[in-house]
Design an enzyme around this catalytic site. Sequence first.
Site, PDB file in Angstrom:
ATOM      1  N   HIS B  38       0.882  -1.183   0.219  1.00 13.99           N
ATOM      2  CA  HIS B  38      -0.106   0.177  -0.154  1.00 13.99           C
ATOM      3  C   HIS B  38       0.405   1.505   0.191  1.00 13.99           C
ATOM      4  O   HIS B  38       0.632   2.449   0.125  1.00 13.99           O
ATOM      5  CB  HIS B  38      -1.145  -0.133   1.235  1.00 13.99           C
ATOM      6  CG  HIS B  38      -0.179  -0.433   3.006  1.00 13.99           C
ATOM      7  ND1 HIS B  38      -0.264  -1.733   2.714  1.00 13.99           N
ATOM      8  CD2 HIS B  38       0.711   0.435   3.188  1.00 13.99           C
ATOM      9  CE1 HIS B  38       0.262  -1.897   4.233  1.00 13.99           C
ATOM     10  NE2 HIS B  38       0.874  -0.398   4.711  1.00 13.99           N
ATOM     11  N   GLY B  87       0.467  -6.198  -1.843  1.00 16.95           N
ATOM     12  CA  GLY B  87      -0.013  -5.677  -1.787  1.00 16.95           C
ATOM     13  C   GLY B  87      -1.361  -7.148  -0.175  1.00 16.95           C
ATOM     14  O   GLY B  87      -1.396  -5.642   1.192  1.00 16.95           O
ATOM     15  N   PRO B  88      -2.027  -8.039  -0.412  1.00 20.17           N
ATOM     16  CA  PRO B  88      -1.890  -8.769   0.800  1.00 20.17           C
ATOM     17  C   PRO B  88      -0.695  -8.686   1.779  1.00 20.17           C
ATOM     18  O   PRO B  88       0.844  -9.263   0.929  1.00 20.17           O
ATOM     19  CB  PRO B  88      -2.299  -9.825   0.324  1.00 20.17           C
ATOM     20  CG  PRO B  88      -2.820  -8.884  -1.533  1.00 20.17           C
ATOM     21  CD  PRO B  88      -1.857  -8.466  -1.893  1.00 20.17           C
ATOM     22  N   HIS B 235      -3.485   6.670   5.367  1.00 20.72           N
ATOM     23  CA  HIS B 235      -3.896   5.925   3.875  1.00 20.72           C
ATOM     24  C   HIS B 235      -4.882   7.361   3.769  1.00 20.72           C
ATOM     25  O   HIS B 235      -5.107   8.196   4.957  1.00 20.72           O
ATOM     26  CB  HIS B 235      -4.618   4.615   3.511  1.00 20.72           C
ATOM     27  CG  HIS B 235      -6.391   4.125   5.078  1.00 20.72           C
ATOM     28  ND1 HIS B 235      -5.800   4.516   5.848  1.00 20.72           N
ATOM     29  CD2 HIS B 235      -7.159   4.620   4.810  1.00 20.72           C
ATOM     30  CE1 HIS B 235      -6.714   4.550   6.618  1.00 20.72           C
ATOM     31  NE2 HIS B 235      -8.286   4.220   6.169  1.00 20.72           N
ATOM     32  N   GLU B 384       2.569 -24.195   4.125  1.00 18.56           N
ATOM     33  CA  GLU B 384       2.256 -23.833   3.297  1.00 18.56           C
ATOM     34  C   GLU B 384       1.627 -22.726   2.289  1.00 18.56           C
ATOM     35  O   GLU B 384       2.151 -22.811   1.422  1.00 18.56           O
ATOM     36  CB  GLU B 384       0.203 -25.137   2.913  1.00 18.56           C
ATOM     37  CG  GLU B 384       0.710 -26.607   2.938  1.00 18.56           C
ATOM     38  CD  GLU B 384       0.202 -26.337   4.301  1.00 18.56           C
ATOM     39  OE1 GLU B 384       0.424 -25.006   5.602  1.00 18.56           O
ATOM     40  OE2 GLU B 384       0.228 -27.103   5.134  1.00 18.56           O
TER      41      GLU B 384
END
Lengths: 640, 640
Positions: B38, B87-88, B235, B384
């Site tokens: 971000h 981003g994630p 933000h 994983e």
Amino acid sequence: MALGMAEVGYVLYRHAMKYNPRNHKWFNRDRFVLSAGHGCLLQYVCLHLAGFQSVQLEDLKRLCKMGSRTPGHPENVVTEGIEVTTGPLGQGVANAVGLALAEAHLAARFNKPDAVVVDHRTYCIMSDGCAMEGISHEAAALAAHWKLNKLTLIYDDNHNTIDGPTSLVLSEDISARFKSLGWNTIMVENIHDNLSSFKEALMAAANETKKPTFIRVKTLIGKLSAKEGTSKAHHGAFDEDEVKKMRERVNWVDRDQFHVIPMVYREMQIQTDHGERLEKEWCSKVYNYRSKYPHEGAELDLLLNGGLLPGWENALPKWSTSDPLDATRGYSEKCLNQLAKVLPGLIGGSADLASSNKAYLLGYHDFSQPDSPWGRNIRYGVREHAMAGISNGVALHGGGLIPFAATFLIFSDYMKNSIRLSALSHAGVIYILTHDSIGLGEDGPTHQPVEQLAGLRAVPRLLAFRPADGNETAGSYRVAIANRDVPSVIALSRQKIAANLEGTSADEVERGGYIVSDNSSENKPEIILIGTGTELSLCEGTAKTLRQEGRRVRVVSLVCWRLFDRQPAEYKEKVLPSRVVKRVSVEAGSSVGWREYVGVEGKVIGVEEFGASGAYLDTFKKYGFTIDNVTKVARSLLSE
Amino acid sequence: MALGMAEVGYVLYRHAMKYNPRNHKWFNRDRFVLSAGHGCLLQYVCLHLAGFQSVQLEDLKRLCKMGSRTPGHPENVVTEGIEVTTGPLGQGVANAVGLALAEAHLAARFNKPDAVVVDHRTYCIMSDGCAMEGISHEAAALAAHWKLNKLTLIYDDNHNTIDGPTSLVLSEDISARFKSLGWNTIMVENIHDNLSSFKEALMAAANETKKPTFIRVKTLIGKLSAKEGTSKAHHGAFDEDEVKKMRERVNWVDRDQFHVIPMVYREMQIQTDHGERLEKEWCSKVYNYRSKYPHEGAELDLLLNGGLLPGWENALPKWSTSDPLDATRGYSEKCLNQLAKVLPGLIGGSADLASSNKAYLLGYHDFSQPDSPWGRNIRYGVREHAMAGISNGVALHGGGLIPFAATFLIFSDYMKNSIRLSALSHAGVIYILTHDSIGLGEDGPTHQPVEQLAGLRAVPRLLAFRPADGNETAGSYRVAIANRDVPSVIALSRQKIAANLEGTSADEVERGGYIVSDNSSENKPEIILIGTGTELSLCEGTAKTLRQEGRRVRVVSLVCWRLFDRQPAEYKEKVLPSRVVKRVSVEAGSSVGWREYVGVEGKVIGVEEFGASGAYLDTFKKYGFTIDNVTKVARSLLSE
């Protein structure tokens, strides 16, 4: 694990835990979670010896057999005495944190100096595999942050994974790691020769007032077998020869298989009888509590009975077409805050997006120890997976709490396995998933869910809602709250809706799909436009245009596929008559699954690629989500 | 972050990193990952100032606008100079570990004492949000375990999350935590007033030979703005008034917006020119390497060109109907091991299930530092999510490595977001997902995938294969390997297949669906049975019975939906003629999506609930996956 952790199981079930096998749901019991669920045999044996009727010798003989009460991993919906469903590694750690949180929260709300009615510990066995999984890290960080001192994590330090010694993949100092997170850490070097070292560790945990306790127990996997201490003991049954040698080693040669000597039962029975007495004492304590604190007593009773005060649904707001427009996440905020007032068990939070998800219960404080453990807002930080796993623990605690868990729909990906386990274990978690399409705009494709709803709709039992406006949002909450043993996903928009529609209905949501508007008669529209969420208004807009052109057009909201699928055939035929083959679905997400509703000749307006960064109206336009485009598609179908 | 981390960006791009903006793909460049995606504005500004043509002033003006090269989060497929798509949160940390692993591995394989041709560092900026995510914990544990000393993680310690101060959700000692994992940890207390403290930290990291380095940099979020140091700066754009005040504070009042003074460009240009020289030097070094080490030089060239030696497909084994029967995971093992011999870039591993997934390259050693960094098997432990994120880094490194990542299909849930990012960022990871249905048996519903394939099929671009036997498995690998910018999922059975079928074909896999057998003529079967994976043989068995009864029956394998969907209409019509409406699909998984292929009148034999623990044949029987039941369903359709 059943061999290497036998002593741990014995001490927990014989000496440490309070529980009543004659009433496995006794509210104030200690909770036990086997996060390393593949070691279920350990727990089944403990349950059997402790006198749980759910696990008879016959059940042990049928381990992993179809229809048995002893499946390959522990399932709370199959075996009484199992608190949560585990197996996928790390999940149980998060569940245990949820159970401990539920206890701490309820204790703060109900206990009085002279009447402690909520007071139990939570124990969890975790494996090295659990410790490697990210979810356990997230959950452990929160447990320490929340000062859940009544949580005890027992780490089976057996130095072996499926693929070999842990040294292949693990080189951390795990005790130092848990300490860095804020845990009380204890090492038990030699439980096999010194049981009291473990008992002392449990006592130290019980005396800790500010931190959860991490007990690292060094064990020998497959103890007493020829595979002792090696990864070969991790899984698979021993063959006859191995069993014979093991029996020789422990002087057990002449006994039958599945033979338990009476002394063992008698020994375990002591704790069973003790548990029954404890429950009786607790019952009389609660009885007195009710008369001394009638208000709190009534609320406690309500929670213990599931938490749904009759008429709670009436608290849900209603909207008319003239009300100010908002995003569905905004309507959700209003629903949630109204529900908080009538549902004392409603508790939950967001993964650091409370303001974006609009999932905050105003005036109900943050859950925080020691300051405000009664707070009903849970701040999870950026830990979606733990949030969902913890919510499962809260839901299955039995204290009537109704957990909600909020993040962006895209991040359902981070917690997918826990969501699945909600459904499998009958945990009625409400997932509030906002920013539900490419309509979220500027954040771009990494944040724009395309295929998430398709995946969630395929999860058995889960109810996935995508409401179109205020009233459908309220209807979604009504169904979600009412179904306490089914999880729900409520997908909500970031962007404002175009209209609170005339034809939507909170009541109809429970049917999953229904007619929103129609200018045809005798159930004979020329075309059916099917939409969900913010795209339902595109269907309405298109219908308006087409009707002006003299077309007979029906608009259907398909707010929850699964609920619609469950309706009687006649109802489905009424809403989507099979003779009407001209159908268009409009949903800003993957088309996977839509063919079921639009049929072979219908058209699916969906998103088959990743989204794009840009203003919401630009993204919607790029992918064809405009009245103009829907009208064009509908017209082309009508002219065929 | 663009303000608070400005100094970090400056030091990295001006002083620390080697790169050549005139050739952003220069192989030996340092890799930079902004895990806190971000904060992309920071990176866009750095790229612009450093002279990357991909980010012009015009692009900066179009931040987050539709079609711009400056989307809301960094995308490697949109903007040259961006290595991976982030981003994630947390993903970038795993990507960076993958990039560093690729470097360490290739360095070990190719470098000579007198010719170091692979030698670069990997830098990653992570936020507190990244640190909270489980995936970053998993990846960080592996980075230390693998001793990736050329990896530097820069932690933006700004004390703020979206929802407020980090103290709301974070109370760990993060430096102690990284230390417990085995990292070199350095604290930079005051970068804003003392740039050299950060430069020194980077130098210390460069001198570390055994550990990755974690640099904790205390920063002021939104520095110089009125929101400095508060979560409000996290933000959202500043309004005009705020910008005005900020400009006053830094004496920048009279300048235009988007004005860069020439001195700044000149300063950054120094590093640009330096990078160009470095690339030239490297090119001549590689030139000499080729002549001195022709064998290694050829292999390096092959890898730098994508790693696919012409004719590599011929290495794939072929099976005939008389070959011994195995599970498709067994055939996969043979494919993988044959491919390893002809594809020098093939590298990968499993999340502690190598033996179950049969995903081990025999004779190629484990990747391990310092012992065997040239090893091509990666042991991920039970991690994983990190495995998938790391694989994305390996795939996008540019060194021609072809990563595979193996676990059970059910645990695709744990790494779903990373799989999605493989598709979004064009990372050709091969996901080997075994135990692909309720057919896995005893482990029960927590381990039996039901809806996973439906969810994966909906991921844009991803190719999801479910091969039926040996030849289809080989065909799946052929397509997966050939498509280097598309990820693939190969879903494989635990249980033995019933037959290597006469009509299956490795070549046909690339069409996604094809006719396996048919006794009709003129493209007029009475019924079409469509299967995938182990259930294709049930279709064949049913067809045999029905044909004996005189029926004209076609069997179709639909091994990869997306590839079939992409075929020309004529081909699809040839395989599934629209006039044949009697169709049955047989797949032991969710029915979601199948209506597309069976049509309105067809029948879907699927699994709509969770599985059950039991022997494989018992679970298959319980859910209707027997020739008897398929025959019954087909007959009822034929008699309609």
